[in-house]
Design a protein around this motif. Structure first.
Motif, mmCIF file in Angstrom:
data_model
loop_
_atom_site.group_PDB
_atom_site.id
_atom_site.type_symbol
_atom_site.label_atom_id
_atom_site.label_comp_id
_atom_site.label_asym_id
_atom_site.label_seq_id
_atom_site.Cartn_x
_atom_site.Cartn_y
_atom_site.Cartn_z
ATOM 1 N N ARG A 59 0.854 -1.194 0.000
ATOM 2 C CA ARG A 59 0.000 0.000 0.000
ATOM 3 C C ARG A 59 0.886 1.239 0.000
ATOM 4 N NH1 ARG A 59 -2.215 3.679 3.680
ATOM 5 N NH2 ARG A 59 -1.394 2.544 5.493
ATOM 6 N N THR A 60 0.724 2.079 -1.011
ATOM 7 C CA THR A 60 1.455 3.350 -1.033
ATOM 8 C C THR A 60 0.835 4.287 -0.009
ATOM 9 O OG1 THR A 60 1.957 3.092 -3.386
ATOM 10 C CG2 THR A 60 2.193 5.298 -2.455
ATOM 11 N N ILE A 61 1.659 4.874 0.846
ATOM 12 C CA ILE A 61 1.174 5.814 1.864
ATOM 13 C C ILE A 61 1.285 7.245 1.365
ATOM 14 C CG2 ILE A 61 1.543 6.698 4.212
ATOM 15 C CD1 ILE A 61 2.595 3.872 4.921
ATOM 16 N N THR A 62 2.455 7.626 0.854
ATOM 17 C CA THR A 62 2.624 9.010 0.411
ATOM 18 C C THR A 62 3.770 9.122 -0.577
ATOM 19 O OG1 THR A 62 2.818 11.319 1.180
ATOM 20 C CG2 THR A 62 4.257 9.707 2.235
ATOM 21 N N THR A 63 3.680 10.115 -1.434
ATOM 22 C CA THR A 63 4.803 10.558 -2.254
ATOM 23 C C THR A 63 4.783 12.084 -2.229
ATOM 24 O OG1 THR A 63 3.522 10.638 -4.308
ATOM 25 C CG2 THR A 63 4.628 8.568 -3.807
ATOM 26 N N GLY A 64 5.906 12.717 -2.530
ATOM 27 C CA GLY A 64 5.901 14.170 -2.497
ATOM 28 C C GLY A 64 7.282 14.776 -2.479
ATOM 29 N N PRO A 65 7.353 16.049 -2.120
ATOM 30 C CA PRO A 65 8.645 16.740 -2.132
ATOM 31 C C PRO A 65 9.558 16.368 -0.970
ATOM 32 C CG PRO A 65 6.927 18.227 -1.353
ATOM 33 C CD PRO A 65 6.242 16.963 -1.803
ATOM 34 N N ILE A 66 9.004 15.807 0.112
ATOM 35 C CA ILE A 66 9.801 15.544 1.313
ATOM 36 C C ILE A 66 9.951 14.064 1.614
ATOM 37 C CG2 ILE A 66 9.905 15.885 3.832
ATOM 38 C CD1 ILE A 66 8.530 18.587 3.384
ATOM 39 N N ARG A 67 8.919 13.265 1.372
ATOM 40 C CA ARG A 67 8.968 11.847 1.754
ATOM 41 C C ARG A 67 8.117 11.001 0.821
ATOM 42 N NH1 ARG A 67 7.640 10.707 7.843
ATOM 43 N NH2 ARG A 67 9.864 11.251 7.969
ATOM 44 N N THR A 68 8.578 9.776 0.581
ATOM 45 C CA THR A 68 7.709 8.720 0.082
ATOM 46 C C THR A 68 7.735 7.588 1.087
ATOM 47 O OG1 THR A 68 7.121 7.281 -1.772
ATOM 48 C CG2 THR A 68 9.483 7.535 -1.316
ATOM 49 N N SER A 69 6.588 6.948 1.309
ATOM 50 C CA SER A 69 6.532 5.812 2.223
ATOM 51 C C SER A 69 5.459 4.844 1.755
ATOM 52 C CB SER A 69 6.271 6.259 3.665
ATOM 53 O OG SER A 69 5.010 6.880 3.783
ATOM 54 N N PHE A 70 5.601 3.586 2.175
ATOM 55 C CA PHE A 70 4.674 2.544 1.742
ATOM 56 C C PHE A 70 4.723 1.383 2.726
ATOM 57 C CE2 PHE A 70 8.769 2.087 -0.220
ATOM 58 C CZ PHE A 70 9.072 0.742 -0.138
ATOM 59 N N TYR A 71 3.694 0.546 2.654
ATOM 60 C CA TYR A 71 3.540 -0.603 3.552
ATOM 61 C C TYR A 71 3.716 -1.887 2.756
ATOM 62 C CZ TYR A 71 0.882 -4.180 6.141
ATOM 63 O OH TYR A 71 0.482 -5.329 6.761
ATOM 64 N N LEU A 72 4.427 -2.861 3.332
ATOM 65 C CA LEU A 72 4.576 -4.182 2.734
ATOM 66 C C LEU A 72 4.205 -5.249 3.759
ATOM 67 C CD1 LEU A 72 8.028 -3.919 0.903
ATOM 68 C CD2 LEU A 72 5.751 -3.616 -0.099
ATOM 69 N N LYS A 73 3.522 -6.283 3.301
ATOM 70 C CA LYS A 73 3.173 -7.441 4.125
ATOM 71 C C LYS A 73 3.832 -8.678 3.519
ATOM 72 C CE LYS A 73 0.991 -10.192 6.986
ATOM 73 N NZ LYS A 73 1.493 -10.351 8.360
ATOM 74 N N TYR A 74 4.297 -9.580 4.397
ATOM 75 C CA TYR A 74 4.940 -10.815 3.953
ATOM 76 C C TYR A 74 4.165 -12.023 4.471
ATOM 77 C CZ TYR A 74 8.900 -7.952 2.561
ATOM 78 O OH TYR A 74 9.686 -7.012 1.946
ATOM 79 N N GLU A 75 4.182 -13.103 3.692
ATOM 80 C CA GLU A 75 3.610 -14.348 4.165
ATOM 81 C C GLU A 75 4.436 -14.845 5.352
ATOM 82 O OE1 GLU A 75 2.655 -18.864 2.479
ATOM 83 O OE2 GLU A 75 3.347 -17.285 1.121
ATOM 84 N N ASP A 76 3.766 -15.410 6.364
ATOM 85 C CA ASP A 76 4.492 -15.952 7.518
ATOM 86 C C ASP A 76 5.543 -16.953 7.048
ATOM 87 O OD1 ASP A 76 2.671 -14.458 8.922
ATOM 88 O OD2 ASP A 76 1.544 -16.164 9.708
ATOM 89 N N TRP A 77 6.705 -16.912 7.685
ATOM 90 C CA TRP A 77 7.784 -17.808 7.271
ATOM 91 C C TRP A 77 8.431 -18.486 8.474
ATOM 92 C CZ3 TRP A 77 12.835 -15.676 8.381
ATOM 93 C CH2 TRP A 77 12.860 -14.301 8.625
ATOM 94 N N ASP A 78 9.207 -19.533 8.194
ATOM 95 C CA ASP A 78 9.733 -20.404 9.250
ATOM 96 C C ASP A 78 11.219 -20.149 9.479
ATOM 97 O OD1 ASP A 78 9.436 -23.000 10.954
ATOM 98 O OD2 ASP A 78 11.214 -23.331 9.706
ATOM 99 N N ALA A 79 11.611 -20.046 10.741
ATOM 100 C CA ALA A 79 13.021 -19.950 11.128
ATOM 101 C C ALA A 79 13.308 -21.053 12.142
ATOM 102 C CB ALA A 79 13.327 -18.577 11.715
ATOM 103 N N ASN A 80 13.631 -22.237 11.628
ATOM 104 C CA ASN A 80 13.939 -23.391 12.471
ATOM 105 C C ASN A 80 12.821 -23.694 13.471
ATOM 106 O OD1 ASN A 80 15.746 -25.513 13.192
ATOM 107 N ND2 ASN A 80 16.332 -24.372 15.026
ATOM 108 N N GLY A 81 11.599 -23.725 12.964
ATOM 109 C CA GLY A 81 10.457 -24.038 13.820
ATOM 110 C C GLY A 81 9.774 -22.842 14.438
ATOM 111 N N ASN A 82 10.340 -21.662 14.302
ATOM 112 C CA ASN A 82 9.716 -20.428 14.808
ATOM 113 C C ASN A 82 8.939 -19.758 13.676
ATOM 114 O OD1 ASN A 82 11.051 -20.489 17.443
ATOM 115 N ND2 ASN A 82 12.913 -20.022 16.293
ATOM 116 N N LYS A 83 7.649 -19.514 13.878
ATOM 117 C CA LYS A 83 6.844 -18.831 12.857
ATOM 118 C C LYS A 83 7.111 -17.328 12.947
ATOM 119 C CE LYS A 83 2.324 -18.021 13.037
ATOM 120 N NZ LYS A 83 0.860 -18.181 12.979
ATOM 121 N N ILE A 84 7.613 -16.757 11.852
ATOM 122 C CA ILE A 84 7.926 -15.332 11.795
ATOM 123 C C ILE A 84 6.795 -14.604 11.072
ATOM 124 C CG2 ILE A 84 9.607 -13.588 11.130
ATOM 125 C CD1 ILE A 84 10.652 -15.690 13.142
#
Length: 394
Positions: free
Chosen positions: A230-255
């Protein structure tokens, strides 16, 4: 002898004076910005919220430098996407060891100072599903679910990586749309430098510039491509956005992972505000490519860097974090392709970690060698550990 015309004139003047005397004064909110460091501060973004300013609406507000009387460039941001502006941004220039005052006032659209929208980002469906962002110094991209599925289905042209790519631009103006257009139109390639820069930075499954890993028993575990944006903002001072990731595994730990990435005008660093569940520490990494460069770090100042030759030039990459998050740094060297990275070990506090990842390309011109890069990192670290202090004048 007083004539009737003279009496009318005097009466009109009295009436005008009365109107002027009782006219409502311009409402001014006075904001102080304090610089505690012994150096001039610039290209650091100050964020004002409705609750801080005690106002109901940010839309009609502008910011005036009290000393010069000039309006400064601002940007409004709707953080949560509900149609209401939540933040008012500006970038003051504050002299060493001084406090500067700014007036928050009502302005019309025509009065607002205009500036180019150098801070830009967007989803790129015409190149699979990249998400790409830039300012007047640097550019980056990450890869989405379609690119991942192409690899899984063994279709040519996909990318499976949660690493961060660096686009080496050397012009101030935006290049994202220009570079993708010439690739789409087949009128050129952004892998060749025709004066604006190029993409010759290989990521693969490495961490690129700021991708994360979770280390368990000397093994590094990664997530995959982002799944939502999701794009949050663009402009003369800042651009920002949101990213989501599928849950992933780290040696049995759900991240569980999501993040907001922002890039401000004048900075070589993107800010990564990452929300995490399932781990108390992460490793934010920098690819070592062909291992022809040098890893350096400063635990006290909270950074790790890799400076290397690239093409016919040089590049410095780095991870920087405040003392709140930075633990240490290390180098992981393996014969396996793309898996050698320099890492910053960062604490996850209250399911959140904040760090900065970025680079400087010699041909861009700001930073010309490894020594200048390390000086920049120390200055940047000093700034984030000693932020500008913002308060209201009561």
């Amino acid at each position: 002898m007083t004539t009737m015309t003279s009496l009318k004139t005097i009466g009109g003047l009295v009436f005008a004076f009365a109107l002027f005397s009782f006219a409502p004064k311009e409402k001014v909110i006075l904001v102080k910005v304090k610089n505690n460091l012994n150096k001039v501060r610039s290209y650091e973004t100050v964020t004002l919220t409705k609750s801080f300013l005690k106002v109901d609406d940010l839309n009609p507000l502008g910011i005036r430098d009290k000393k010069t009387g000039k309006l400064v460039v601002t940007q409004l941001v709707d953080v949560d996407g509900d149609g209401t502006m939540d933040e008012l941004l500006f970038q003051p220039v504050v002299s060493a060891k001084t406090t500067q005052e700014f007036e928050v006032i009502s302005v019309t659209a025509s009065e607002r100072p205009q500036a180019p929208d150098y801070c830009y980002s967007r989803f790129v469906p015409e190149r699979t599903d990249d998400y790409t962002w830039e300012n007047n110094k640097v550019a980056f991209r990450v890869y989405g679910p379609v690119a991942q599925k192409m690899i899984e289905d063994k279709i040519k042209g996909g990318t499976l990586s949660s690493g961060v790519d660096a686009w080496l631009k050397r012009v101030e103006y935006p290049i994202i749309n220009r570079w993708y257009k010439k690739a789409t139109d087949k009128t050129g390639s952004y892998h060749e430098d025709t004066g604006e820069g190029l993409d010759n930075f290989h990521v693969g499954v490495s961490r690129g510039v700021g991708g994360i890993a979770v280390k368990v028993k000397d093994q590094y575990y990664y997530g995959k491509n982002y799944t939502a944006w999701r794009t949050i903002t663009t402009g003369p001072i800042r651009t920002s956005f949101y990213l989501k990731y599928e849950d992933w595994d780290a040696n049995g730990n759900k991240i569980v992972e999501s993040k907001v990435i922002s890039l401000d005008l004048g900075s070589h660093f993107s800010k990564f505000e990452t929300s995490l569940e399932g781990t108390k520490k992460i490793e934010a990494g920098l690819t070592l490519h062909e291992k022809k460069g040098k890893v350096t770090g400063n635990k006290k100042n909270g950074w790790v860097s890799y400076y290397e030759p690239i093409g016919d030039s040089e590049i410095g990459t780095a991870i920087v974090a405040s003392k709140k998050y930075f633990c240490n740094f290390e180098t992981y060297d393996t014969p396996k392709p793309d898996l050698s990275n320099a890492y910053a070990t960062l604490k996850v506090k209250n399911n959140k970690v904040v760090y900065y990842a970025g680079f400087a390309w010699k041909k861009q011109g700001d930073i010309k060698n490894a020594q200048e890069w390390q000086e920049y990192l120390n200055q940047f670290s000093e700034n984030i550990n000693n932020p500008l202090e913002v308060s209201l004048v009561k």
